[in-house]
Scaffold this motif. Structure first.
Motif, PDB file in Angstrom:
ATOM      1  N   SER A 144      12.589  53.537  16.271  1.00 54.44           N
ATOM      2  CA  SER A 144      11.086  53.255  16.191  1.00 54.44           C
ATOM      3  C   SER A 144      10.311  53.644  17.389  1.00 54.44           C
ATOM      4  O   SER A 144       9.290  54.307  17.044  1.00 54.44           O
ATOM      5  CB  SER A 144      10.961  51.703  16.350  1.00 54.44           C
ATOM      6  N   GLU A 145      10.844  53.635  18.553  1.00 49.64           N
ATOM      7  CA  GLU A 145      10.303  54.165  19.770  1.00 49.64           C
ATOM      8  C   GLU A 145      10.104  55.739  19.752  1.00 49.64           C
ATOM      9  O   GLU A 145       9.279  56.361  20.124  1.00 49.64           O
ATOM     10  CB  GLU A 145      11.107  53.879  20.856  1.00 49.64           C
ATOM     11  N   LEU A 146      11.165  56.326  19.195  1.00 50.44           N
ATOM     12  CA  LEU A 146      11.418  57.809  18.739  1.00 50.44           C
ATOM     13  C   LEU A 146      10.184  58.362  17.972  1.00 50.44           C
ATOM     14  O   LEU A 146       9.098  59.088  18.082  1.00 50.44           O
ATOM     15  CB  LEU A 146      12.697  58.362  18.436  1.00 50.44           C
ATOM     16  N   LEU A 147      10.137  57.544  16.886  1.00 55.75           N
ATOM     17  CA  LEU A 147       8.945  57.945  15.836  1.00 55.75           C
ATOM     18  C   LEU A 147       7.599  57.761  16.503  1.00 55.75           C
ATOM     19  O   LEU A 147       6.642  58.468  16.079  1.00 55.75           O
ATOM     20  CB  LEU A 147       9.126  56.930  14.639  1.00 55.75           C
ATOM     21  N   SER A 148       7.460  56.741  17.257  1.00 54.47           N
ATOM     22  CA  SER A 148       5.965  56.632  17.808  1.00 54.47           C
ATOM     23  C   SER A 148       5.665  57.482  18.748  1.00 54.47           C
ATOM     24  O   SER A 148       4.511  57.951  18.773  1.00 54.47           O
ATOM     25  CB  SER A 148       6.209  55.147  18.462  1.00 54.47           C
ATOM     26  N   LYS A 149       6.720  58.003  19.394  1.00 47.33           N
ATOM     27  CA  LYS A 149       6.526  59.155  20.412  1.00 47.33           C
ATOM     28  C   LYS A 149       6.326  60.464  19.671  1.00 47.33           C
ATOM     29  O   LYS A 149       5.368  61.237  20.019  1.00 47.33           O
ATOM     30  CB  LYS A 149       7.803  59.386  21.231  1.00 47.33           C
ATOM     31  N   GLY A 150       6.850  60.680  18.439  1.00 48.47           N
ATOM     32  CA  GLY A 150       6.630  61.518  17.566  1.00 48.47           C
ATOM     33  C   GLY A 150       5.221  61.614  17.156  1.00 48.47           C
ATOM     34  O   GLY A 150       4.419  62.932  17.143  1.00 48.47           O
TER      35      GLY A 150
END
Length: 248
Positions: A7-13
């Motif tokens: 989830s955090e990685l997707l938000s960063k993307g």
């Protein structure tokens, strides 16, 4: 990778994509695809492939963009944005039948959703308006005025904020020698949107073409009183005065 990390990685993307760091966004989306569960991570996969398709398109890698958007539709057949993006790409490379097929399917889905009481999606309407505008302008380039008028009217029905399209509609009427209709369209637009200077400029051109020089000059002068830097109105006004002086 645990769920919170994804989830955090997707938000960063998303953040990287929104600020224009497409290279970093692509790396993140590609990382998210690795080891993703086609069922449990479906929404993540859809977003990753869609954004990667946009990145490929931006970079001019049309073939890869098409593959990415097709992947989105495989995972989520009702993804209207991917369908429209795919239709535009097919059209750009000359695959007109494929473009039409994808576009019609997406259009039918939106109609079906509307008939079932779904909430109208303004963003989707704007996407379709953009597509119809592209088709209208293509018809205009081949002087196919009836088809272009049909498409321009679809654009306005989907996105009434595109005021320039109403000017284009008036120009099509003029091309078809429906001068009264052209006048009606521009006068109505001028009254509804008094600060939309393009309508007044176009109305002046129409007056001038009809031999109503004073009316034309009045429109251009009104534009310049509101927008002194309007180069188009200034050019037409100067040309009309020069032509009048030459005739005298």
């Amino acid at each position: 990778m645990i769920e919170i990390d994804r989830s955090e990685l997707l938000s960063k993307g998303r953040t990287c994509f929104d600020r224009g760091d497409l290279k970093r966004a692509f790396v993140i989306y590609n990382e998210l695809l690795e080891g993703a569960d086609p069922i449990g991570d479906r929404d993540t996969l859809v977003e990753c492939y869609f954004q990667m398709g946009n990145i490929f398109h931006h970079q001019g890698e049309i073939g890869k963009a098409i593959k990415a958007f097709n992947k989105v539709i495989e995972l989520e057949p009702s993804h209207t944005d991917a369908s429209i993006s795919l239709s535009v790409l097919y059209n750009d490379i000359g695959h007109y039948e494929a473009a039409k097929k994808v576009f019609v399917q997406a259009n039918e889905r939106v109609k079906a959703q509307g008939a079932s009481g779904g909430v109208e999606d303004t963003h989707v309407n704007k996407k379709f308006a953009s597509k119809h505008l592209e088709i209208a302008e293509m018809y205009m380039s081949y002087n196919r005025y009836d088809e272009s008028l049909f498409e321009y009217n679809k654009v306005i029905a989907l996105d009434p904020t595109l005021l320039n399209v109403r000017v284009s509609i008036a120009k099509v009427y003029a091309k078809k020698n429906f001068i009264a209709k052209a006048f009606d369209e521009l006068k109505r637009l001028k009254n509804e949107e008094p600060n939309f200077m393009e309508a007044r400029v176009a109305l002046g051109v129409l007056y001038y073409g009809a031999g109503q020089i004073l009316e034309a000059q009045s429109e251009w002068e009104r534009v310049l009183s509101k927008d002194p830097k309007n180069s188009e109105a200034a050019m037409y006004l100067n040309l009309s005065r020069t032509a009048t002086e030459t005739r005298i």
